[in-house]
Structures are given as C-alpha cells and as structure tokens.
Design an enzyme around this catalytic site. Structure first.
Site, short mmCIF file in Angstrom:
data_model
loop_
_atom_site.label_atom_id
_atom_site.label_comp_id
_atom_site.label_asym_id
_atom_site.label_seq_id
_atom_site.Cartn_x
_atom_site.Cartn_y
_atom_site.Cartn_z
N SER A 226 0.83 -1.24 0.12
CA SER A 226 -0.03 0.03 0.03
C SER A 226 0.85 1.17 0.04
O SER A 226 1.75 1.32 -0.84
CB SER A 226 -0.99 -0.10 1.41
OG SER A 226 -1.92 0.99 1.00
N ASP A 316 -9.25 -5.00 -5.48
CA ASP A 316 -8.77 -3.70 -4.65
C ASP A 316 -9.03 -2.49 -5.26
O ASP A 316 -8.78 -2.57 -6.68
CB ASP A 316 -7.16 -4.03 -4.66
CG ASP A 316 -6.24 -2.85 -3.97
OD1 ASP A 316 -6.96 -1.87 -3.27
OD2 ASP A 316 -5.09 -2.96 -3.91
N HIS A 348 -7.71 -5.30 -0.90
CA HIS A 348 -6.28 -4.65 -0.46
C HIS A 348 -5.76 -5.31 0.73
O HIS A 348 -6.60 -5.49 1.65
CB HIS A 348 -6.80 -3.39 -0.24
CG HIS A 348 -5.44 -2.44 -0.16
ND1 HIS A 348 -4.66 -2.08 -1.24
CD2 HIS A 348 -5.10 -1.52 0.84
CE1 HIS A 348 -3.54 -1.38 -0.85
NE2 HIS A 348 -3.83 -0.77 0.37
#
EC number: 4.2.99.22
Length: 374
Positions: A226, A316, A348
């Site tokens: 991320s 995601d 995600h």
C-alpha cells in the site's frame, strides 16, 4: 511454521474491506485501540473540507463514542483511518496497537535517528539454527495511507515474522513518522533514511551487530505494501545504482487525477482528501510522489534494482493503477526483470489478516521465491 514464532496470536478479526473496494463492509475488531493526539496548533488548520459523509459505524466494538465526539465538533472525518476535531485533536481509529519486540523470536527495535525518533524493527530468523553464511537483507515499509500503522502493529509484526521464517531473510522494518502531524515528505524522508542506515553497514564500523554479523549487504531487497509500496518506488529512484537486488511492490498506493472505471466516486474522493490531508502543499493526485505515471514524473527506466515484482488484487481499489505501473515499467526501457502477480477474489492487503487461505499461501510462496531469487 510454529506458532512459537509469533509474539502473540495472529489477529482474529481484521479491520478492512470484505470486498476490497474502499470502505464497504467495514467491521471493527474488539481490541481496537483509539489513539488521540494533540498536534501543534497549526497542524490541522489548513483543512477546509466539511465533515466527510458515510462514516463507518462500529460493529461488535466495546468502545462507546466519546461524549465530545459530536458531529459539530468534527473538522474532517476520514473513517476508518482517523477523525480530526475542530480543537486540533486527531483520533486514529485503527493501526495504533503495538506488539512489543520479542527476543524469543529474534526481533528487536533500534532507534536510528534520535532527532526524529525514527526506528526500525529487525527480524532475525531461526537464531539457533542460523547457517554460517550471511543472510540477504529485506528493508520493509509498512502501509496505512501514511496516517496509521507502525512497525509494532499486530498485522505487520506477525506477517513479517512469518515472512522472515519462510524466506530466511533478515528483515528491517522502518517505523516512519505519520501525517498529518508530520506532513509528507516526512514519511518518505524517514524511509529513505532507514534504507541508507542499512546500506551504511556495508562500509566501515557497523552500529547494529545483527546486520554486521548476519546481514549480507551485497544482497539488499526492498518491499512495501500500500503506502509502503509507494515509498518503495520512491526509494528505487533515489538509491545508488547496484545496491538493490530486487523490489516487491504489494498493492501499491498509486493515485491519479482521473478516476478509473473500477473506482467508485466515494472511494476516489476519500483518497483524494486523505492525500491532501497528508500533503498540504501537494500538486494534487498527479503529484509524482503519489502518481508515478503523471506528466513530469521521473522515468521508470531509472529504477535502481535488477528485478521487480508488482502484486495486485482483483477487488482492490488500486488494482488498475498497479497494473498500469507494471505495464509502464515494462515499456520504459528499464533493463531489469519485471513480473506481475494478479490474484483473484481478494482485496487490498488481504494477506496481512489471512495467513492460511489458499490465495494467501500462494502469495507467500511467490513472495518467498522472489526474495530468494528462485
């Protein structure tokens, strides 16, 4: 993998997205810790947005709303990450729990810059059975949108403990300063400092004995998920040539001013607000720090590693941005080896809260193979 390698049980309930698309289906775990801090008086006064709609309602939480947490008191609601109040308080709704380092599993924390408080957590696998040869070193940058999480967060501590055990690498996880108290580029600078601190052990006296005794500084890899994937790209552009063997970008947090088809308007607006909160002087979502494909961004041909892998997840919000990054890297003229791993039916950073599912096991195997150069 023995459970003894963990400093406490893996998290039973994650705080995330059931379908991986933004904030839909959020639930809060029972052990969530709400962290409220009082920043400097000037820290949040540039925020001009009204209360963000659609706040997440806690489910199965033992916490009761603060009596002062009335709608009229809120300057900006970025649930499920944080809430900023008009009096300057910042309340983090997740990513504040810290698991202490555990000598039993060869982990420890080291402050690398007393002036900023930046530290690292080291993971040394199987101390008793270490081979005589030195271990490759992985420098890891955690995620959290630049505003939450830390090296002691349960999900990260447990995941990196497992990764160290499976891969046989010495892992150095960088604990960088968070926005909005420390606006970007502080987090990027801290991660670069953490990386350079590791590299410094290859020349002259080494301040950290674990790296000196067990780390092979000719085999340095970097990775992050991320926001940590965003930082990974940043470091790849700025490291000296020939230092980084490989890089793994996991569900990288890349944005852009154009909303893509798989992105809802609500999620797009949420992440735009989050980015502007973290970076008051930003150029917007086409800032090269968050959009590596923006006009004027440095060419991907300049990445300083021999090989790279980009992990993306079907559900995601960021999946298409990750694929676009991979495609651009392949076409850039970069001389390394690139790989894209697309995993279906997951969202995600799913791998941080699910270690035993088929897709998680497959992802771990692919990550380990990449880190080992297999």
């Amino acid at each position: 993998m023995s459970a003894a390698l963990f400093c406490g049980p893996p998290p039973a309930v994650s705080f995330g997205c059931k379908d991986g698309r933004g904030r839909k289906g959020m639930v809060r775990s029972k052990d969530i810790v709400r962290q409220t801090v009082k920043p400097p008086a000037h820290a949040c006064r540039l925020i001009g947005w009204n209360k963000y709609p659609g706040s997440v309602v806690p489910t199965n939480s033992s916490l009761s709303p603060s009596p002062t947490a009335l709608d009229d008191d809120i300057e900006l609601d970025l649930s499920p990450f944080l809430i900023i109040y008009k009096d300057g308080r910042i309340e983090r709704l997740k990513g504040t729990t810290v698991i202490p380092a555990c000598p039993e599993v060869a982990t420890k924390d080291v402050i690398i810059d007393p002036a900023t408080g930046v530290s690292v957590r080291l993971y040394l696998p199987n101390v008793v059975d270490l081979p005589s040869k030195k271990l490759p070193v992985l420098v890891y940058f955690h995620g959290g949108g630049f505003v939450i999480e830390n090296t002691g967060s349960p999900n990260y501590h447990n995941y990196l403990t497992l990764l160290a055990a499976k891969s046989g690498l010495l892992i150095v996880s960088v604990n960088y300063r968070l926005a909005p108290e420390h606006p970007i580029p502080a987090s990027f600078d801290d991660c670069m400092a953490g990386f350079n601190w590791v590299v410094s052990h290859s020349a002259g006296p080494a301040p950290e004995p674990w790296l000196a005794r067990h780390g092979d500084l000719t085999q340095i890899l970097i990775s992050g998920d991320s926001a940590g994937g965003t930082v990974t790209h940043y470091v790849l552009l700025r490291a000296d040539a020939g230092v980084i063997e490989g890089a793994a970008l996991v569900h990288p947090y890349f944005l852009g001013s154009k909303r893509l088809e798989n992105q809802t308007e609500e999620d797009f607006e949420f992440h735009e607000k989050l980015w502007r909160l973290s970076t008051p002087n930003t150029e917007g979502l086409d800032d090269p720090l968050i959009n590596p494909l923006a006009p004027g961004a440095p060419s991907l041909a300049g990445l300083k590693c021999k090989r790279a892998v980009v992990f993306v997840a079907e559900l995601d919000f960021l999946v298409e941005r990750g694929r676009m990054y991979y495609d651009a890297l392949v076409k850039s003229g970069w001389g390394g080896e690139a790989e894209l791993v697309h995993q279906e039916g997951v969202g995600h950073v799913f791998h941080l809260s699910d270690y035993s599912g088929d897709v998680s096991v497959d992802m771990m195997a692919k990550m380990v193979a990449f880190l080992r150069g297999e």
